[in-house]
Design an enzyme around this catalytic site. Structure first.
Site, PDB file in Angstrom:
ATOM      1  N   ASP A  64       0.854  -1.192   0.000  1.00 22.73           N
ATOM      2  CA  ASP A  64       0.000   0.000   0.000  1.00 22.73           C
ATOM      3  C   ASP A  64       0.891   1.244   0.000  1.00 22.73           C
ATOM      4  O   ASP A  64       2.121   1.139   0.123  1.00 22.73           O
ATOM      5  CB  ASP A  64      -0.885  -0.073   1.264  1.00 22.73           C
ATOM      6  CG  ASP A  64      -1.952   0.992   1.285  1.00 22.73           C
ATOM      7  OD1 ASP A  64      -2.315   1.504   0.220  1.00 22.73           O
ATOM      8  OD2 ASP A  64      -2.429   1.322   2.397  1.00 22.73           O
ATOM      9  N   GLU A 104       2.574   5.175  -3.865  1.00 24.05           N
ATOM     10  CA  GLU A 104       2.562   6.174  -4.965  1.00 24.05           C
ATOM     11  C   GLU A 104       3.898   6.900  -5.104  1.00 24.05           C
ATOM     12  O   GLU A 104       4.220   7.278  -6.244  1.00 24.05           O
ATOM     13  CB  GLU A 104       1.419   7.174  -4.730  1.00 24.05           C
ATOM     14  CG  GLU A 104       0.041   6.563  -4.844  1.00 24.05           C
ATOM     15  CD  GLU A 104      -0.299   5.598  -3.700  1.00 24.05           C
ATOM     16  OE1 GLU A 104       0.224   5.805  -2.590  1.00 24.05           O
ATOM     17  OE2 GLU A 104      -1.063   4.661  -3.950  1.00 24.05           O
ATOM     18  N   ASP A 111      -9.067   3.948  -1.886  1.00 19.87           N
ATOM     19  CA  ASP A 111     -10.008   4.316  -0.821  1.00 19.87           C
ATOM     20  C   ASP A 111     -11.308   4.892  -1.366  1.00 19.87           C
ATOM     21  O   ASP A 111     -11.536   6.105  -1.340  1.00 19.87           O
ATOM     22  CB  ASP A 111      -9.330   5.296   0.137  1.00 19.87           C
ATOM     23  CG  ASP A 111      -8.171   4.645   0.873  1.00 19.87           C
ATOM     24  OD1 ASP A 111      -8.018   3.415   0.762  1.00 19.87           O
ATOM     25  OD2 ASP A 111      -7.420   5.371   1.551  1.00 19.87           O
TER      26      ASP A 111
HETATM   27  C1  GLC Z   1      -4.674   3.341   2.973  1.00 23.26           C
HETATM   28  C2  GLC Z   1      -5.193   2.150   2.171  1.00 23.26           C
HETATM   29  C3  GLC Z   1      -6.218   1.424   2.978  1.00 23.26           C
HETATM   30  C4  GLC Z   1      -5.606   0.993   4.305  1.00 23.26           C
HETATM   31  C5  GLC Z   1      -5.068   2.192   5.047  1.00 23.26           C
HETATM   32  C6  GLC Z   1      -4.318   1.815   6.313  1.00 23.26           C
HETATM   33  O1  GLC Z   1      -5.669   4.271   3.143  1.00 23.26           O
HETATM   34  O2  GLC Z   1      -5.692   2.541   0.924  1.00 23.26           O
HETATM   35  O3  GLC Z   1      -6.699   0.308   2.258  1.00 23.26           O
HETATM   36  O4  GLC Z   1      -6.568   0.364   5.072  1.00 23.26           O
HETATM   37  O5  GLC Z   1      -4.176   2.915   4.212  1.00 23.26           O
HETATM   38  O6  GLC Z   1      -3.247   0.989   6.035  1.00 23.26           O
END
Ligand code: GLC
Length: 817
Positions: free
Chosen positions: A407, A410, A490
């Site tokens: 995650d 980017e 998200d």
């Molecule tokens: C980001 C991700 C989400 C995750 C969060 C905490 O917002 O997109 O899926 O739950 O981080 O790690």
């Protein structure tokens, strides 16, 4: 305008360097005009590569297209005349104006594939970041529709929209937010007149795609640096373009079977007892599921590659306990490494000691705030850094963790308006086949997430060479499908987000990422209403990656949270997903070879709908899962009002009842316990008995539902679901066909390929749409009994397994209905 200098340079495979009078054959053709160098080559006769630069061409480099493909050139036949040059591959013909370098590309039938907008040609301006910033301006024919560009929000057709490609942590995005998390500069152009084209603009720089929004009927594509390196594709149909793009940038690896199961996640299951509770409840409620995800709170102070001793004292024990419940564990591992000097935090200490982190303009490791507080960022453009990163998974892999979630890649950074690294951060490019050099973040940003997931994928493969890795990434670039599945980031718990997820996933699927999903139920926002979560689970059951995930502050969003009536509906759809696994897995395997995605726009299967003028009505909300199932969710989920469904042609079957539906235009009144799904006439759909996890062996026979119609057939594919043994013959592949004759329906099993032994020993064939009791059923020379159900119009036949070629004849004595 300076008088154009035209020069034929050489030219792999070119016999003479002088400008030829008649046609000659060359490998690459280069022309210089107005200070711009343009080079054309054809890695395949249906793909033309165009490179251009202000001045001399830069390095031939790509993060998406393998060097071997870039080095391949099919012969181009070159004809020159006073006005210009014509290059012909046999399937594509490019006409270049000698003076303006105006470019027009046609297919073999003379139809224009791409053409510079009237009066323009490729140009270079200046950007604050780079000396030359290219702009392409292409004509947009009236009947052209534009798809792809990853999971950009908005309508399915990109026409009339404009987008920036710059990977962004777009938390709580709305249908108009742009840019989002990924940059996939690939377009599929489908024309109502019937032709299809593809355009892949291979640039990692921030780029812009404006589809006639600011300039009518002009597609303006600009990048903030680099030269032009793009590929124009032609094919007889849109599928051919998807395959050509997969040939260029790679197909997704065959995912483990469990990745197609239901996956339960949330931010976060805060401790082991919470995680165990979810696993126990999944089983107690008999909700089939394959994976449980742990989000950042399993870690010690949000530090990647640590485990909180207080919250998760025994990770290996948890893995074993889940495994006994036929569940796998997936862990998040964000790319930022906590800046924690002298604290025994090995990822920081070892990365720092070896100089593996991205540097700031001052030459020191760049430090910025993310989940752990101050953090540093691995420089994934270096193979040694990727290999070090891969090694960080050693303990988790040893503990039996099945998959990993990349995650925030980017890369996301807090407390900065641009949400990412400063553009003067320095990366080191040290890729084999690329010139070694330092590069500013502006040039690397859009590939950072892909290289993060590549490092994970390759690392897992090294740690556990016999296991197919499962990696889920949020950010990526073209070609990133080779390393990771993805999700749309998200989203929110709203009906509009559920609706938006369909065109997002369809376009993402067309852009190479066939294993993709949206957070089921919605990530952010207030609680999903019971109806919304139910509908989302229904739709999600027919999308490739089926993961329920929710933000921290949200109430629980597991399937059972709204009482038994909703749980029962949700369970039924999740169960249906598992029954469909033989179909889904065969699609998944096909995707790993051809790049054709599981989730498809209707026009991909039925290109003629584009000519109907109703094309977008057809495909904005409705989608295909593989070639045979059409899913038609209500477009406006909140409304109880009836809505229209358009089927591409007549004779379709209702998936749930097996009955033929009459006509192609249906009116459906939404019911929360029903998601309309239809089966293409001509389908042979394999299904299995219910299991609670892909780990379990299905009981009973393999069921093959036959829905007679034209082009009738189906596919069986099976292997062990997790290793690479299929590459050495341990797989099962069998094509199925059916033919409607005047007096009989013939169902043919081709001979089976591969040596994998199936879980079934018997097959039940259920033929739908049967008007009467058959006169006779024969398998080869044997006569069999069948069970005819007049009320349902079905004929059920029990067969032994049929590994060898076999033919089943159902003699009706009457014409088939
Ligand atoms: C980001 C991700 C989400 C995750 C969060 C905490 O917002 O997109 O899926 O739950 O981080 O790690």
């Amino acid at each position: 305008m300076k008088r154009a200098a035209c020069l034929l340079l050489c030219l792999a495979g070119c016999a003479q360097a002088a400008a030829p009078a008649a046609s000659v054959r060359v490998g690459r053709y280069e022309i210089v005009g107005n200070g711009v160098t343009l080079q054309l080559s054809a890695p395949r006769a249906d793909i033309l590569r165009i490179r251009a630069a202000a001045g001399a061409l830069g390095e031939d480099a790509s993060w998406a297209v393998a060097a071997g493909i870039r080095a391949t050139t099919q012969p181009l036949s070159v004809t020159e005349d006073a006005a210009g040059i014509t290059l012909d591959t046999g399937q594509l013909r490019a006409r270049i104006d000698r003076h303006s370098l105006h470019l027009r590309i046609e297919d073999a039938a003379g139809r224009v594939v791409f053409e510079d907008a009237p009066g323009t040609s490729l140009s270079f301006g200046r950007s604050p970041l780079a000396a030359a910033a290219p702009t392409l301006r292409l004509a947009m024919p009236d009947d052209a529709h534009y798809f792809g560009l990853g999971d950009k929000a908005g309508p399915l057709d990109r026409r009339g929209q404009s987008f920036a490609l710059w990977n962004t942590d777009a938390g709580d995005f709305t249908p108009t937010t742009d840019p989002l998390y990924k940059s996939i500069p690939f377009l599929l152009v489908a024309r109502e007149s019937g032709s299809s084209a593809g355009l892949f603009v291979d640039t990692p720089w921030r780029s812009h795609f404006d589809f006639g929004r600011s300039e009518r009927d002009t597609l303006v594509i600009g990048a903030e640096g680099g030269g032009v390196d793009c590929y124009v594709m032609t094919a007889p149909d849109p599928k051919g373009i998807v395959r050509a793009y997969a040939w260029l940038t790679g197909t997704p690896p065959l995912a483990p079977l469990w990745a197609l199961g239901f996956q339960q996640s949330r931010y976060s299951y805060l401790d082991e007892s919470a995680a165990r509770g979810i696993a126990d409840r999944l089983r107690a409620e008999r909700i089939p599921a394959d994976a449980l995800y742990l989000d950042i709170d399993y870690q010690d102070r949000n530090r990647p590659f640590t485990v909180s001793k207080s919250a998760y004292p025994d990770l290996a024990g948890l893995v074993a306990r889940l495994s006994a419940q036929d569940l796998r564990l997936v862990l998040i591992t964000d790319p930022h490494i906590a800046r924690a000097p002298d604290q025994g935090y090995a990822p920081y200490d070892s990365g720092l000691a070896q100089g593996y982190f991205v540097r700031g303009a001052d030459g020191r490791p760049l430090v910025a705030e993310v989940w752990p507080g101050p953090a540093v960022f691995p420089d994934f453009t270096r193979p040694d850094v990727r290999s070090w990163w891969g090694g960080l998974y050693t303990d988790f892999v040893r503990a039996g963790v099945a998959g990993f979630w990349n995650d925030m890649n980017e890369p996301a950074i807090f407390q900065r308006r641009d949400k990412t690294m400063p553009l003067d951060a320095v990366h080191r490019i040290a890729e084999p086949g690329l010139a070694a050099r330092d590069a500013g973040h502006a040039e690397v940003h859009n590939v950072y997430g892909m290289l993060n997931s590549r490092a994970t994928y390759e690392g897992l493969l090294k740690l556990s060479p016999a296991q197919r890795p499962f990696v889920l990434t949020r950010a990526s670039y073209a070609g990133g499908q080779k390393y990771a599945a993805t999700w749309t980031g998200d989203n929110s718990s709203s009906w509009s987000h559920l609706r938006q997820s369909v065109p997002q996933l369809v376009n993402l699927s067309l852009s190479g990422f066939s294993l993709a999903g949206a957070d089921i139920g919605g990530f952010a926002g207030s609680a999903a209403s019971p109806d919304l979560l139910t509908r989302w689970i229904q739709v999600g059951a027919f999308t490739p990656l089926f993961r329920d995930h929710a933000a921290k502050e949200k109430p629980a969003q597991e399937p059972w949270v709204d009482g038994e009536a909703h749980t029962a509906i949700r369970r039924r759809y999740i169960e249906e997903r598992y029954r469909l696994l033989p179909y889904l897995y065969a699609l998944e395997e096909e995707s790993s070879r051809s790049g054709l995605p599981l989730m498809r726009p209707v026009f991909l299967e039925f290109p003629s709908v584009l000519a109907s003028g109703e094309s977008l009505y057809f495909s904005q909300d409705q989608f295909m899962l593989g070639p045979d199932l059409l899913v038609a969710p209500p477009p406006d989920g909140e409304s109880a009002g009836a809505y229209r469904i358009r089927l591409p042609g007549e004779g379709w079957y209702d998936y749930w009842t097996g009955q033929r539906v009459s006509g192609a235009r249906l009116v459906e009144t939404p019911r929360i316990d029903r998601l309309p799904v239809f089966v293409r006439p001509g389908t042979m759909l394999p299904r299995q008995g219910l299991v609670q996890s892909t780990r379990q062996r299905p009981q009973g026979p393999l069921q093959i539902d036959v829905y007679p119609g034209p082009d009738c057939g189906g596919q069986l594919y099976l292997d062990d679901g997790e290793s690479f043994a299929y590459r050495n013959g341990d797989y099962l592949r069998q094509a199925l066909h059916c033919r409607i004759g005047p007096q009989a329906l013939a169902i043919d099993f081709d001979a089976r390929e591969g040596r994998h032994r199936p879980w079934w020993t018997d097959i039940t064939v259920i033929v739908h749409g049967q008007a009467g009791q058959p006169a006779r059923i024969r398998l080869g020379t044997r006569t069999l009994a069948g069970d005819y159900d007049a009320a349902q119009g079905t004929l059920r036949i029990a067969l032994p397994d049929l590994p060898a070629a076999a033919s089943l004849r159902i003699e009706t004595g009457a014409t088939q209905r």
